[in-house]
Design a protein around this motif. Structure first.
Motif, PDB file in Angstrom:
ATOM      1  N   SER A 192       0.846  -1.210   0.000  1.00 20.94           N
ATOM      2  CA  SER A 192       0.000   0.000   0.000  1.00 20.94           C
ATOM      3  C   SER A 192       0.869   1.243   0.000  1.00 20.94           C
ATOM      4  CB  SER A 192      -0.916  -0.014   1.222  1.00 20.94           C
ATOM      5  OG  SER A 192      -1.789  -1.131   1.169  1.00 20.94           O
ATOM      6  N   ALA A 193       1.926   1.201   0.832  1.00 23.18           N
ATOM      7  CA  ALA A 193       2.815   2.364   0.881  1.00 23.18           C
ATOM      8  C   ALA A 193       3.515   2.549  -0.459  1.00 23.18           C
ATOM      9  CB  ALA A 193       3.839   2.182   2.007  1.00 23.18           C
ATOM     10  N   GLU A 194       3.987   1.448  -1.007  1.00 22.65           N
ATOM     11  CA  GLU A 194       4.665   1.532  -2.299  1.00 22.65           C
ATOM     12  C   GLU A 194       3.702   1.971  -3.397  1.00 22.65           C
ATOM     13  OE1 GLU A 194       7.793   1.238  -3.048  1.00 22.65           O
ATOM     14  OE2 GLU A 194       8.438   0.777  -0.990  1.00 22.65           O
ATOM     15  N   LEU A 195       2.423   1.547  -3.285  1.00 25.47           N
ATOM     16  CA  LEU A 195       1.427   1.946  -4.279  1.00 25.47           C
ATOM     17  C   LEU A 195       1.205   3.450  -4.251  1.00 25.47           C
ATOM     18  CD1 LEU A 195      -0.579   0.995  -6.421  1.00 25.47           C
ATOM     19  CD2 LEU A 195      -2.272   0.674  -4.604  1.00 25.47           C
ATOM     20  N   ASP A 196       1.143   4.010  -3.056  1.00 22.67           N
ATOM     21  CA  ASP A 196       0.994   5.469  -2.958  1.00 22.67           C
ATOM     22  C   ASP A 196       2.196   6.174  -3.573  1.00 22.67           C
ATOM     23  OD1 ASP A 196      -1.412   5.115  -1.706  1.00 22.67           O
ATOM     24  OD2 ASP A 196      -0.556   5.156   0.328  1.00 22.67           O
ATOM     25  N   LYS A 197       3.377   5.645  -3.257  1.00 17.83           N
ATOM     26  CA  LYS A 197       4.574   6.242  -3.845  1.00 17.83           C
ATOM     27  C   LYS A 197       4.548   6.117  -5.362  1.00 17.83           C
ATOM     28  CE  LYS A 197       7.594   5.310   0.123  1.00 17.83           C
ATOM     29  NZ  LYS A 197       8.800   4.586   0.584  1.00 17.83           N
ATOM     30  N   GLY A 198       4.070   4.968  -5.847  1.00 18.63           N
ATOM     31  CA  GLY A 198       4.014   4.774  -7.284  1.00 18.63           C
ATOM     32  C   GLY A 198       3.045   5.728  -7.959  1.00 18.63           C
ATOM     33  N   ARG A 199       1.901   5.978  -7.319  1.00 20.19           N
ATOM     34  CA  ARG A 199       0.939   6.923  -7.890  1.00 20.19           C
ATOM     35  C   ARG A 199       1.547   8.313  -7.993  1.00 20.19           C
ATOM     36  NH1 ARG A 199      -4.410   5.034  -4.431  1.00 20.19           N
ATOM     37  NH2 ARG A 199      -4.803   3.104  -5.627  1.00 20.19           N
ATOM     38  N   THR A 200       2.242   8.715  -6.925  1.00 18.24           N
ATOM     39  CA  THR A 200       2.890  10.034  -6.951  1.00 18.24           C
ATOM     40  C   THR A 200       3.922  10.092  -8.069  1.00 18.24           C
ATOM     41  OG1 THR A 200       2.573  10.201  -4.559  1.00 18.24           O
ATOM     42  CG2 THR A 200       4.164  11.692  -5.558  1.00 18.24           C
ATOM     43  N   ALA A 201       4.696   9.005  -8.188  1.00 21.43           N
ATOM     44  CA  ALA A 201       5.727   8.972  -9.229  1.00 21.43           C
ATOM     45  C   ALA A 201       5.098   8.980 -10.615  1.00 21.43           C
ATOM     46  CB  ALA A 201       6.603   7.722  -9.044  1.00 21.43           C
ATOM     47  N   ILE A 202       3.929   8.318 -10.770  1.00 21.41           N
ATOM     48  CA  ILE A 202       3.252   8.284 -12.068  1.00 21.41           C
ATOM     49  C   ILE A 202       2.766   9.668 -12.457  1.00 21.41           C
ATOM     50  CG2 ILE A 202       1.177   7.440 -13.230  1.00 21.41           C
ATOM     51  CD1 ILE A 202       1.601   4.802 -11.729  1.00 21.41           C
ATOM     52  N   GLU A 203       2.216  10.384 -11.485  1.00 22.08           N
ATOM     53  CA  GLU A 203       1.756  11.739 -11.790  1.00 22.08           C
ATOM     54  C   GLU A 203       2.921  12.619 -12.227  1.00 22.08           C
ATOM     55  OE1 GLU A 203      -0.203  13.048  -8.303  1.00 22.08           O
ATOM     56  OE2 GLU A 203      -1.988  11.761  -8.599  1.00 22.08           O
ATOM     57  N   ALA A 204       4.053  12.495 -11.501  1.00 19.54           N
ATOM     58  CA  ALA A 204       5.228  13.282 -11.890  1.00 19.54           C
ATOM     59  C   ALA A 204       5.710  12.864 -13.272  1.00 19.54           C
ATOM     60  CB  ALA A 204       6.340  13.094 -10.850  1.00 19.54           C
ATOM     61  N   ALA A 205       5.643  11.577 -13.537  1.00 19.76           N
ATOM     62  CA  ALA A 205       6.075  11.095 -14.846  1.00 19.76           C
ATOM     63  C   ALA A 205       5.150  11.586 -15.939  1.00 19.76           C
ATOM     64  CB  ALA A 205       6.121   9.559 -14.832  1.00 19.76           C
ATOM     65  N   ASN A 206       3.848  11.670 -15.642  1.00 18.31           N
ATOM     66  CA  ASN A 206       2.910  12.191 -16.632  1.00 18.31           C
ATOM     67  C   ASN A 206       3.233  13.641 -16.969  1.00 18.31           C
ATOM     68  OD1 ASN A 206       1.476   9.798 -16.914  1.00 18.31           O
ATOM     69  ND2 ASN A 206       0.096  10.274 -15.199  1.00 18.31           N
ATOM     70  N   GLU A 207       3.566  14.423 -15.936  1.00 19.81           N
ATOM     71  CA  GLU A 207       3.938  15.813 -16.175  1.00 19.81           C
ATOM     72  C   GLU A 207       5.180  15.886 -17.046  1.00 19.81           C
ATOM     73  OE1 GLU A 207       2.401  18.555 -15.448  1.00 19.81           O
ATOM     74  OE2 GLU A 207       0.725  17.540 -14.442  1.00 19.81           O
ATOM     75  N   ARG A 208       6.155  15.035 -16.708  1.00 13.87           N
ATOM     76  CA  ARG A 208       7.379  15.045 -17.508  1.00 13.87           C
ATOM     77  C   ARG A 208       7.097  14.585 -18.930  1.00 13.87           C
ATOM     78  NH1 ARG A 208       9.443  12.899 -12.674  1.00 13.87           N
ATOM     79  NH2 ARG A 208       9.404  10.775 -13.539  1.00 13.87           N
ATOM     80  N   ALA A 209       6.181  13.638 -19.098  1.00 14.38           N
ATOM     81  CA  ALA A 209       5.838  13.160 -20.428  1.00 14.38           C
ATOM     82  C   ALA A 209       5.148  14.230 -21.251  1.00 14.38           C
ATOM     83  CB  ALA A 209       4.950  11.915 -20.307  1.00 14.38           C
ATOM     84  N   ALA A 210       4.279  15.013 -20.602  1.00 12.70           N
ATOM     85  CA  ALA A 210       3.597  16.088 -21.329  1.00 12.70           C
ATOM     86  C   ALA A 210       4.610  17.114 -21.819  1.00 12.70           C
ATOM     87  CB  ALA A 210       2.549  16.740 -20.424  1.00 12.70           C
ATOM     88  N   GLY A 211       5.574  17.487 -20.941  1.00 16.52           N
ATOM     89  CA  GLY A 211       6.603  18.426 -21.362  1.00 16.52           C
ATOM     90  C   GLY A 211       7.439  17.858 -22.492  1.00 16.52           C
ATOM     91  N   ALA A 212       7.758  16.566 -22.382  1.00 16.44           N
ATOM     92  CA  ALA A 212       8.554  15.938 -23.436  1.00 16.44           C
ATOM     93  C   ALA A 212       7.780  15.888 -24.736  1.00 16.44           C
ATOM     94  CB  ALA A 212       8.952  14.524 -22.995  1.00 16.44           C
TER      95      ALA A 212
END
Length: 332
Positions: free
Chosen positions: A197-217
């Motif tokens: 569960s803890a790792e899942l929360d971290k993964g969601r946060t990382a996915i959102e950051a990755a989505n932002e980076r993907a949009a910029g890319a």
């Protein structure tokens, strides 16, 4: 036991009782004649006894017959009987003695046959008893073997039972260990769920950051694509110019290739003509060479003929006068 074996056994017994050779031969004669009904001879006596010289059994046999005749002779001494009657009575008694002896021998032979039959029967019974004893012993051995097999099976069964008991105990111990491991695994699973569960929360946060980076890319990629499209259009224009120049160059190359092919064809024809001329000249040269060789052969032949004629002329030419004769003719 046959007769020969029985006789030999009795003779061996007599050898132990009678050490003197003559007495031993006498007893053997009596044994053969009275007990076995065999007329003894010197060779047969020596064959059985094999003791002393060959004259010993002959002397013993002669003495035995002499004693037997003396014993068989019946003497009737009565003062009032005539001599003829005495002889007749003696002959009658001797005849009776002979008949009695023969009858005794016959009865002895019958008794011997009966004894041999009883002995054979006893031997057969003994062999049958021995066979039955062997069969019983075989049965006992078989029963012992079966008993040993049953004991072995019992021991094997006991060993198998003990092995099963140990296996059951080991299985029980393994079951308890597995239950303990299951409890530990359940606790570990709970910890893993919490960590997940803890790792899942971290993964969601990382996915959102990755989505932002993907949009910029993606935006940067669109700009780069547009720039590349502009550069490609310019490159295509340059490529069209290069293609035009390349087509012109190809036309010039084809023209030059056509000229080269024409020149090559012409040169090939000239080369073929030169080859034909060379072949013709070669054939002519070969013919001239052959003619030269023929001329040389003819010249050699003519030369040989000339030498032959010259030698013949020299042979038939008249002799030339000497110088003195020519001078003498000049003075005169």
């Amino acid at each position: 036991m046959n007769t020969e074996s029985e006789i030999q056994a009795e003779i061996e017994s007599l050898k132990e009782r009678f050490t003197e050779t003559k007495a031993l031969y006498r007893e053997v004669c009596a044994l053969l004649f009275f007990r076995h009904g065999i007329t003894p001879t010197a060779s047969k006596l020596y064959q059985y006894v094999r003791k002393g010289s060959m004259s010993a059994p002959a002397e013993a046999l002669a003495r035995f017959w002499e004693e037997l005749r003396n014993k068989a002779r019946v003497q009737i001494d009565h003062p009032d009987l005539p001599e003829a009657l005495k002889l007749a009575a003696a002959d009658a008694v001797q005849t009776i003695w002979g008949q009695a002896t023969e009858l005794a021998r016959t009865e002895l032979a019958a008794l011997r046959v009966e004894a041999q039959a009883q002995t054979a029967k006893a031997l057969a019974d003994l062999e049958a008893e021995q066979d039955r004893a062997k069969a019983a012993e075989g049965l006992v051995q078989e029963m012992r073997g079966r008993l040993a097999e049953l004991e072995a099976q019992l021991q094997s069964s006991n060993a198998a039972h003990e092995s099963e008991r140990r296996a059951h105990a080991a299985t029980t111990a393994r079951t308890e260990a597995l239950q303990h491991q299951v409890g530990e695994l359940q606790a570990q699973q709970e910890r893993i769920r919490a960590d997940f569960s803890a790792e899942l929360d971290k993964g969601r946060t990382a996915i959102e950051a990755a989505n932002e980076r993907a949009a910029g890319a993606e935006r940067r990629a669109l700009r780069e694509i547009e720039q590349e499209r502009t550069e490609r259009a310019a490159a295509e224009k340059q490529l069209d110019g290069v293609r035009g120049r390349l087509m012109e160059t190809e036309r010039q190359s084809q023209s030059k290739a056509l000229e080269f092919a024409t020149a090559t064809t012409r040169m090939g024809a000239e080369l073929e003509a030169a080859r034909a001329l060379i072949q013709s000249l070669t054939a002519s040269l070969d013919a001239q060479t052959q003619q030269l060789q023929d001329a040389r052969q003819q010249s050699s032949q003519f030369k040989a003929e000339a030498d032959t004629l010259r030698s013949l002329v020299d042979q038939f030419k008249p002799a030339t006068p000497s110088k003195a004769a020519r001078a003498k003719r000049g003075n005169s």
